[in-house]
Design an enzyme around this catalytic site. Structure first.
Site, PDB file in Angstrom:
ATOM      1  N   HIS A 136       9.718   6.402  -0.281  1.00 21.05           N
ATOM      2  CA  HIS A 136       8.580   6.749   0.225  1.00 21.05           C
ATOM      3  C   HIS A 136       7.394   5.793  -0.438  1.00 21.05           C
ATOM      4  CE1 HIS A 136       5.281   9.155   1.466  1.00 21.05           C
ATOM      5  NE2 HIS A 136       5.995   9.990   2.227  1.00 21.05           N
ATOM      6  N   HIS A 137       6.318   5.604   0.242  1.00 24.06           N
ATOM      7  CA  HIS A 137       5.148   4.703  -0.074  1.00 24.06           C
ATOM      8  C   HIS A 137       4.615   5.257  -1.269  1.00 24.06           C
ATOM      9  CE1 HIS A 137       2.981   1.267   0.199  1.00 24.06           C
ATOM     10  NE2 HIS A 137       2.974   1.131   1.279  1.00 24.06           N
ATOM     11  N   CYS A 138       4.733   6.811  -1.374  1.00 23.83           N
ATOM     12  CA  CYS A 138       3.894   7.252  -2.651  1.00 23.83           C
ATOM     13  C   CYS A 138       4.399   6.860  -3.878  1.00 23.83           C
ATOM     14  CB  CYS A 138       3.798   8.683  -2.263  1.00 23.83           C
ATOM     15  SG  CYS A 138       5.466   9.586  -2.575  1.00 23.83           S
ATOM     16  N   ASN A 278       1.621   2.601  -6.576  1.00 22.22           N
ATOM     17  CA  ASN A 278       1.032   1.554  -5.801  1.00 22.22           C
ATOM     18  C   ASN A 278      -0.178   0.963  -6.692  1.00 22.22           C
ATOM     19  OD1 ASN A 278       1.743   2.036  -2.813  1.00 22.22           O
ATOM     20  ND2 ASN A 278       2.108   3.865  -3.642  1.00 22.22           N
TER      21      ASN A 278
END
Length: 436
Positions: A136-138, A278
């Site tokens: 997941h991008h989180c 990120n």
């Protein structure tokens, strides 16, 4: 418990706001045979768990979003749930592999479990197999995803923990604002100006849940050759080829390629440590799809993105993201969710370029031949393009909304042709110089 940054949490908010979005990033490592047994691959993954604590943690949300979600050890963690196995139908070529990637990536990760899956894919041509890593991008951006490759299959040290690399203090952030106020204010204004609506085309609008995926390949030395010949960056070359691909798609659909048709969001790494979160900002600029040739597009792309760099968009975006750490999260969360629900007409595509592993990697003694990247799409963005280098190869992954972009092959074929056109022109210009 470690808390997500507001930027990490924003990917969850966007996914919550868009029922058709699955905001996981991915890569596909194609590996030489023979394929390992399931127990053999599980043992490899199990051996890496001690240095990857996030792999055993799930998200816990605060009531009313009073703070960002936090990571907590999953007492029911089951490695066999996350490591999966499948096989391609014959003949196991690009078409079958891309169809599998699209199907897996169109499905959301289970929020009640750690947010990742690894798929072992059997049945590729020439006796090869693949590993699809879905995260997941989180949890990670493209650069930290590459870092995971070096940890999983190379000899890189484990990622840093959040407490080992604290965020910048509020005083230091305010100090940056005081030292360079005009740059930061100018960058914010540039970002706001870049969010004005684009000319209407069929390239943005409502999307569904199913995805299409295509892969385009190039040789990194040849792309560098183009960049050297025209005195531009590798990223400029890739963006010029992408520009020509979108131009071809518009023309194929009978639409006029306007200079203000396609604004792209280009993520920019601002990474200063080895955490698996990120650490990115962005630049926004129009792709010059009105350019008739790839060489003309390259010149315009170079100028526009040089101007975007001078506009301090990335620095200002990063400063805002850091300052958000010191603001109440609830209003931020609600604002992101509301904004994601609005019918935005500002950004048409996302184009990301990530430097991958420079040295060849091996999985259980088998050589990784290539790595294909995947970028998710959401909030009316119908296509996204990810570029990843690995040793001397450059792989370009195209994600498309299946319902609105069934003609994604036009985009893929035109992208490959544009790189060839640029390479031919660069060699012709070099030859002319030598003759002169």
């Amino acid at each position: 418990m470690d808390q997500l940054s507001p930027l990490d949490a924003a990917f969850l908010e966007v996914e919550d706001a868009d029922p058709h979005a699955s905001l996981a990033i991915a890569s596909v490592a194609v590996v030489e045979g023979p394929v390992p047994s399931h127990d053999e691959f599980l043992a490899l993954m199990r051996s890496k768990l001690p240095v990857l604590p996030r792999a055993r943690q799930k998200l816990v949300r605060a009531p009313l979003d009073l703070s960002t979600p936090a990571w907590q050890d999953d007492p029911s963690f089951d490695l066999t749930y996350h490591v999966r196995r499948t096989a391609l139908p014959a003949p196991g070529g690009d078409a079958e592999l891309c169809a599998l990637v699209a199907r897996i990536m169109g499905q959301r990760l289970d929020r009640d479990r750690p947010l990742w899956e690894y798929w072992v894919v059997e049945g590729l041509g020439d006796g090869r197999w693949a590993i699809l890593a879905k995260v997941h991008h989180c949890m990670a951006d493209g650069v930290s995803g590459t870092m995971l490759y070096d940890v999983m299959y190379g000899d890189a040290p484990p990622p840093e923990h959040a407490e080992d690399a604290p965020a910048a203090s509020l005083l230091s952030l305010l100090g940056n604002v005081v030292r360079a106020p005009l740059d930061l204010v100018g960058g914010v204004l540039s970002l706001m100006w870049s969010l004005l609506p684009v000319r209407a085309t069929s390239l943005y609008g409502h999307i569904g849940s199913p995805r299409l995926y295509r892969a385009v390949r190039a040789l990194l030395p040849e792309v560098k050759e183009i960049a050297h010949a025209f005195d531009v960056t590798v990223n400029d070359v890739v963006l010029a080829a992408i520009t020509q691909a979108y131009r071809a798609l518009l023309v194929e659909r009978g639409e006029r390629p306007s200079p203000y048709s396609i604004r792209t969001m280009v993520p920019v790494s601002v990474r200063g440590d080895r955490r698996l979160d990120n650490q990115l900002s962005l630049r926004l600029a129009f792709l010059p799809v009105d350019a008739g040739t790839a060489v003309e597009a390259l010149s315009l792309v170079h100028k526009r993105f040089t101007d975007a760099k001078r506009g301090h968009q990335a620095e200002s975006g990063n400063a805002l993201a850091q300052l958000a750490r010191y603001e109440p999260f609830a209003p931020l969360a609600w604002s992101v969710r509301l904004g994601a629900m609005m019918p935005q007409r500002s950004i048409v595509t996302v184009t990301t370029n990530v430097p991958g592993p420079r040295k060849p990697l091996r999985v259980l003694g088998r050589r990784i031949v290539e790595i294909l990247p995947y970028v998710p799409i959401a909030i009316r963005i119908r296509t996204g393009i990810a570029v990843l280098s690995y040793t001397d190869r450059l792989a370009i992954g195209i994600t498309a909304d299946r319902d609105s972009t069934a003609d994604v092959d036009v985009l893929a074929e035109a992208l490959g042709k544009a790189i060839i056109e640029l390479l031919t022109a660069s060699r012709r210009d070099v030859a002319s110089m030598h003759q002169g």
